[in-house]
Structures are given as structure tokens and as C-alpha cells.
Design an enzyme around this catalytic site. Structure first.
Site, PDB file in Angstrom:
ATOM      1  N   SER A 174      22.759  58.163 -24.346  1.00 44.69           N
ATOM      2  CA  SER A 174      23.092  59.547 -24.687  1.00 44.69           C
ATOM      3  C   SER A 174      24.580  59.679 -24.977  1.00 44.69           C
ATOM      4  CB  SER A 174      22.732  60.455 -23.514  1.00 44.69           C
ATOM      5  OG  SER A 174      23.237  61.751 -23.722  1.00 44.69           O
ATOM      6  N   SER A 175      24.927  60.809 -25.590  1.00 46.32           N
ATOM      7  CA  SER A 175      26.334  61.183 -25.775  1.00 46.32           C
ATOM      8  C   SER A 175      26.705  62.368 -24.894  1.00 46.32           C
ATOM      9  CB  SER A 175      26.578  61.581 -27.228  1.00 46.32           C
ATOM     10  OG  SER A 175      26.269  60.520 -28.077  1.00 46.32           O
ATOM     11  N   ARG A 207      17.712  61.710 -17.404  1.00 49.57           N
ATOM     12  CA  ARG A 207      17.408  61.341 -18.782  1.00 49.57           C
ATOM     13  C   ARG A 207      15.916  61.017 -18.933  1.00 49.57           C
ATOM     14  NH1 ARG A 207      19.514  61.975 -23.837  1.00 49.57           N
ATOM     15  NH2 ARG A 207      19.757  60.040 -24.982  1.00 49.57           N
ATOM     16  N   THR A 250      20.479  70.789 -28.174  1.00 53.54           N
ATOM     17  CA  THR A 250      20.963  70.671 -26.801  1.00 53.54           C
ATOM     18  C   THR A 250      21.692  71.945 -26.360  1.00 53.54           C
ATOM     19  OG1 THR A 250      21.252  68.315 -27.204  1.00 53.54           O
ATOM     20  CG2 THR A 250      22.318  69.157 -25.255  1.00 53.54           C
ATOM     21  N   THR A 283      18.697  69.000 -22.713  1.00 52.65           N
ATOM     22  CA  THR A 283      18.292  68.876 -24.106  1.00 52.65           C
ATOM     23  C   THR A 283      16.803  68.584 -24.235  1.00 52.65           C
ATOM     24  OG1 THR A 283      18.831  67.678 -26.146  1.00 52.65           O
ATOM     25  CG2 THR A 283      18.729  66.361 -24.161  1.00 52.65           C
ATOM     26  N   GLY A 322      24.833  66.224 -30.206  1.00 48.54           N
ATOM     27  CA  GLY A 322      24.618  64.805 -30.462  1.00 48.54           C
ATOM     28  C   GLY A 322      25.888  64.019 -30.161  1.00 48.54           C
ATOM     29  N   GLU A 382      16.523  66.939 -27.282  1.00 49.05           N
ATOM     30  CA  GLU A 382      17.040  66.191 -28.431  1.00 49.05           C
ATOM     31  C   GLU A 382      17.274  67.146 -29.590  1.00 49.05           C
ATOM     32  OE1 GLU A 382      19.025  63.895 -30.019  1.00 49.05           O
ATOM     33  OE2 GLU A 382      17.587  63.959 -31.636  1.00 49.05           O
TER      34      GLU A 382
END
Ligand code: GLU
Length: 612
Positions: A482-483, A118, A419, A437, A504, A439
Site C-alpha cells: 500500500s501507499s 490490510r 480511499t 479504503t 493511491g 481501493e
């Protein structure tokens, strides 16, 4: 030992043969211009067979991954090669300017491992970073925050690739990047999705002259059917291939990245404020991926492994499944099963909002949130016939039986839709689920001049309003929640499913829904991927694709469920997610399933095709 040096140290005959095969296959640059040795692009969203499989949203990327598998590379090798290719052909969704989560299954040991790559906040970020000093008010999410230096996190993707190859791969970084360097140099044929995404971004890309030069050549988005080449990215990838992650995290490129973030090169005439960030070369030099234990839950006799915090994906998918383990969904009328899916996911979202943030900064009760006991206290607040008013409150962690579901404050959702996800299984039964990703589609809109790639705007995943009790508040060196939910499902024999999606916060519900469709609702994997989707994220109404509303809207209204058509305010697309999945049946036969139509259709391929 880095992936680059490891190859030299373990020069077995097998690895030497693989090396030779890959170098011959990709050829020199001069060769590349004379002939095109590439096999044809996989042209289907579904493939059946044996010997390994790759699925992604893009045919060039899937072909490159499959080629690595065919030549003896393993799942990690193919995943890195595919991901790097996605950074070329899907540059608005992923690339070396971003981050992601890598989940790996080792067939020999049965162990699942993950890498948290991340993006992180710079050391100099302040709690009020999202407040405009000129007005004392928060920056508007669009356009100020999304197209800014302040939203750029220190990228983790190059470090993830290096770590993944080092831990699980057979190839060096140099070998794994070679096909995507060729792809960047030769170019790919522009399709409607690429042109559409460029047009969606055209206004803000035009505000950054370096970005406009790359993605709006001649002032327009590249036309469908033309070839888009990115020699600058080829050179950047080549330097990483030659010198390893150092070429990205230290030296000239690192200085250029920090410079752009601190002084966004925006055209003043555009009127775009593009507030500056604080990233330094030290932030880049200090970036590290985190080797994480996966989350795991049992569901219908299978083990579902996911990504632990800093992503909320593994926890939210796991809690949702644990709640649904209380019901025999397959035996219920379909609308009631869907009602329970929506109720379960509302509760999982309430709990992730309350508890999940970067575990290096906040105590995340991962074990409790993933326990069947906790899920049972959540399930017992569900009325099987009537929707609970939303937003629902988070559950009590102390095991209090049946925590009442009282309305609480709404969780505002500012995550965007972009993503990309890829899934790989190799001939040995190793598997990778990798979601990566920058974003939102187009990231921050800022490229590093002359380097051919976009920088992320991942820090917009922090809560945009600062609250000292919020686990996802901004903090220096922290990873925004994050998801992303790269997921691997196993049984005692080995891997059964590999699943993931962009989208997302809808990623969580998409992965959950695909698993329910396949495991409970009697669908094949391709049907489970293609079926219309709904995403309940603890808001009064559930976002749903128009086809879902048409099919189930009336029946779900009888349960008090209200549905609203999906639509991203940025692109006006009505799709939820873009899944890339693989199933391994009990005899080892593979079903690779990508999207038949979402995002223009994905690409699935197997090493040795068989009939359906
Ligand atoms: N930033 C999102 C996340 O980490 C992913 C972006 C997207 O899929 O739109 O959850």
C-alpha cells in the site's frame, strides 16, 4: 477479550455514564423517526479550539466523531465511529468491504502503536491469477481486473475496528457503530461529489444488478439534495454491533461474500468479463489484523511516526524527510526547495519499489531504509540545481557513500484514486490517524447482495505483471503493498500533528508535501493543506495540479523539472489527495484542517471552538 466483552468487565462509573449518554443520544429506531437530536453538521474545513478535534472528508462523519468525543469517548472510539460513518456516507471510498491502517498515539505512555488491517490475498490465489486463461495475456487493468472477483482481498476493516477498540478504546463495538447504523437508516443528503462518483461508476455498477439496485435506484444516480438511505447496510452493521466480528468473518455473511467473489453476479448482457476469484469462507475465518511497530524518523527536532509494511507509506515518507533533512529548505528560494522535494521523493519511490512488500513474505530492510545514513547516500546523488534523469535507480543498502543515480526501469503505477482519511485528537491528547479504503472509487463494483456494501479491489495493488524477484508479487495469504500513510508527529510534550490523505501512490507525496509546507515553508496548517500539489513518483515528468503548474512550472523548468497536469483517467478529476489533518500547538490549542475545496470540501470540528 473482545471490545464487546471488555465493556461489561470494566463497568466503571465513567464508562457506564458514557454508555448511557451514547444510547440516549442515538435513541431507538422508533425515536429516530420522530425527532432528529443530532447537532448541526460542521460546515467548515477549518476549526480552532480545545477539548478534542475530528477531521474527515465528510460532515456527517466528522459530526459523529465529535459527538463521541463530547460525550467522553476517546480518540480511538471517535475514530472507529467516524470510520464507520464514512462507510455509510462515502461508500465508494471505504467501508466494511475494505481495509486500512490505524495509527494511535497514547498520551499517557507516549507510545505510538499501529494496526495493519490490510486486505489479504486468498490462500488459493495463483501467481498467474492476473493472466486471462483464455488468451494467456494479462487481463487489462480496466475493465477486466478492477471489476472482478479475482481482485477482491479478504476485508480487514471490521477486524481493525474491533482490535482498535479492544486495545485503545472505552466503547464497545456496539456503541461505536450505533451512530452510523442510525445514519445508514435515516440517510444522508446527496451532494455533488456523491452523485459525480456514482455517475463515474454508472456503467460498471449497471453491470452488477445487485449494485445497480442499491446505487442506481430507478436506473440513475441519486439526485443532489435527495436523501440516500441504506437500510441493508444498517442491518449488516447492526448484526456486527450485536455479534461482533464473528458476524462478518463467519457464518452466513462470510459465505455470501465468498460466493460473490467466486461467482461474480454480473449481467451477461453487459459484456463485462468479471473474472472470478478464489476466496473461501476459510479465508475469511482466518483473517487477522497485525499489531505493528510504527516507522519513525526524526525531522527538524520532531518524531514522525508512520505505517510500516505492508504499507510503503511510513518508509517512503520517512526516507523523503531524511533526505530533505540535508537542506535548509526554508532558507532556499521556493522553486529550489520544491525541486529538492521532487528529487527526494523520486528516490524514495525507487527504494520502495525495490524493497517493500508484505514483511510476512519478503525481507524488508525497514531499518536501513529509514536510517539517516542511508538517506544521506541518497541526498548526495541530488544536484541542487538540476533534475536527475528519471527513473532513478534504488540506492545501495550497504552504506556505499553516494550511490550513483543511474536510470533504471520505470515503475508502472496502476494505483487508483479513492480511499479516505480521518484524524482525531481527544481531550487527553491521545490521537489517531486512520486511512481506510476499498481501493479505487467504487471498489470492485460488486456488492454483497442485500447487505448494502461494496467489496474492495485491493489486490490490484499487487504488481500486475508477475516477477519472482518483485517484493510485491502475488502470493497466497499476502497483503498487497500500500501507499497509505497515516502519520502522527510528536515532540517531547505530546502530539503535534496528525495527517493523512487518500490518493493511491500520491498519498505519500501529499503527506510529505503538507509536512514540508507546514514545517519548512512557513505556511499555517490550513494553508499547507490548501496549497497546490505535485507528485513525483520516479517518473520522467511530475504529475501536478494545474494551480501548481501555473505557480511554479516556469521556475521549476529552470531546474530541468517537467510537469504534467494531474488527471485520473477514470474520473478525469485533477485533484491530488484529500487531506484531513490536525495540529496541536504548544499551549494545547487545536487547529483542525480539512480540504477547503478538493473532493467537494472536507469537514473539521473541535469540541470547544475558539476564535482564530
Ligand atoms: N489502494 C491504495 C493503497 O493502498 C489506496 C487507494 C487509493 O488511495 O486510491 O495505497
Amino acid at each position: 477479550m473482545t471490545a464487546r466483552t471488555r465493556l461489561r468487565a470494566t463497568s466503571t462509573a465513567a464508562v457506564a455514564a458514557l454508555t448511557a449518554a451514547l444510547l440516549v443520544s442515538t435513541g431507538t429506531t422508533a425515536d429516530a423517526d420522530r425527532r432528529d437530536p443530532r447537532p448541526p453538521l460542521p460546515d467548515s474545513a477549518t476549526a480552532y479550539g480545545y477539548g478534542g478535534a475530528v477531521t474527515s472528508v465528510d460532515a456527517n462523519a466528522t459530526r459523529i466523531g465529535l459527538d463521541v468525543l463530547r460525550r467522553g469517548g476517546n480518540a480511538a472510539d471517535a475514530a472507529v465511529a467516524t470510520a464507520s460513518a464514512l462507510g455509510v456516507s462515502e461508500p465508494y471510498s471505504a467501508g466494511i468491504g475494505g481495509g486500512g491502517y490505524f495509527v494511535h498515539y497514547d498520551a499517557r505512555t507516549g507510545k505510538v502503536s499501529t494496526i495493519d488491517g490490510r486486505e489479504t490475498a486468498p490462500a488459493g490465489i495463483k501467481p498467474d491469477a492476473f493472466i486471462d486463461p483464455a488468451t494467456g495475456q494479462p487481463y487489462r487493468f480496466t475493465p477486466e481486473l478492477v471489476s472482478s472477483g479475482v481482485a477482491v482481498g479478504v476485508p480487514g476493516t471490521v477486524a481493525t475496528w474491533d482490535r482498535a477498540l479492544d486495545r485503545f478504546g472505552r466503547l464497545s463495538l456496539k456503541q461505536a457503530l450505533k451512530p452510523s447504523i442510525d445514519l445508514a437508516r435515516r440517510g444522508f443528503v446527496v451532494d455533488q461529489t456523491f452523485r459525480g462518483q456514482t455517475l463515474d461508476n454508472a456503467k460498471r455498477f449497471a453491470a452488477f444488478p445487485d449494485t445497480a439496485r442499491l446505487f442506481l435506484p430507478g436506473g440513475d444516480a441519486p439526485q443532489v439534495g435527495t436523501r440516500f438511505r441504506n437500510p441493508e447496510l444498517a442491518r449488516t452493521l447492526e448484526s456486527i454491533a450485536q455479534r461482533g466480528p464473528e458476524a462478518f468473518y463467519r457464518g452466513r455473511l462470510a459465505a455470501e461474500i465468498a460466493d460473490v467473489v467466486r461467482s461474480p453476479r454480473v449481467d451477461p448482457a453487459s459484456g463485462l468479463p468479471a473474472p472470478a476469484g478464489s476466496m473461501t469462507t476459510r479465508d475469511l475465518a482466518r483473517y487477522r489484523v497485525v499489531d505493528q511497530k510504527p516507522t519513525s524518523v526524526q525531522y527538524r527536532g520532531l518524531t514522525v511516526h508512520g505505517m510500516a509494511p505492508s504499507s510503503s507509506g511510513g518508509i517512503a515518507v520517512g526516507e523523503g524527510l531524511n533526505i530533505l533533512e540535508n537542506y535548509d529548505l526554508g532558507a532556499l528560494p521556493l522553486p529550489q526547495a520544491l525541486h529538492l522535494y521532487l528529487e527526494a521523493s523520486a528516490r524514495a519511490f525507487a527504494d520502495r519499489a525495490e524493497h517493500v512488500g508484505d514483511p510476512a513474505f519478503v525481507d524488508v530492510p525497514t531499518r536501513t531504509l529509514l536510517s539517516q545514513r542511508f538517506a544521506d547516500t541518497r541526498a548526495c546523488t541530488i544536484d541542487p540545481d538540476q533534475a536527475t534523469p528519471r527513473p532513478v535507480a534504488p540506492g545501495a543498502l550497504d552504506g556505499a557513500a553516494c550511490t550513483p543515480a543511474q536510470p533504471t526501469v520505470d515503475e508502472s503505477d496502476t494505483e487508483n484514486v479513492s480511499t479516505t482519511h480521518l484524524s482525531v485528537v481527544d481531550r487527553w491528547g491521545n490521537a489517531v490517524a486512520y486511512t481506510l479504503t476499498i481501493e479505487q472509487t467504487g471498489g470492485s463494483g460488486m456488492t454483497v447482495p442485500g447487505r448494502g456494501f461494496l467489496l474492495n479491489n485491493e489486490l490490484t495493488d499487487f504488481s500486475t505483471v508477475y516477477d519472482a524477484d518483485d517484493p510485491n508479487r502475488i502470493e497466497p495469504g499476502k497483503r498487497p503493498r500500500s501507499s497509505m500513510s497515516p502519520t502522527i508527529v510528536t515532540d517531547r510534550r505530546g502530539v503535534r500533528f496528525v495527517v493523512g490523505s487518500p490518493g493511491g501512490s500520491t498519498i505519500i507525496t501529499t503527506v510529505l508535501q503538507v509536512l514540508l509546507n507546514r514545517l519548512d515553508l512557513g505556511m499555517t496548517l490550513p494553508e499547507a493543506v490548501a496549497a497546490p500539489r505535485a507528485s513525483q513518483r520516479n517518473t520522467a515528468s511530475t504529475t501536478a495540479e494545474p494551480a501548481f503548474i501555473e505557480a511554479y512550472g516556469d521556475a521549476l523548468a529552470a531546474y530541468g523539472q517537467q510537469l504534467t497536469p494531474s488527471g485520473d483517467s477514470f474520473t478525469s478529476a485533477s485533484e491530488i489527495g484529500a487531506v484531513a489533518a490536525i495540529e496541536v500547538d504548544r499551549r494545547g490549542r487545536l487547529t483542525a484542517a480539512a480540504e477547503p475545496s478538493r473532493r467537494g470540501g472536507g469537514s473539521a470540528a473541535v469540541v470547544r471552538p475558539s476564535r482564530r
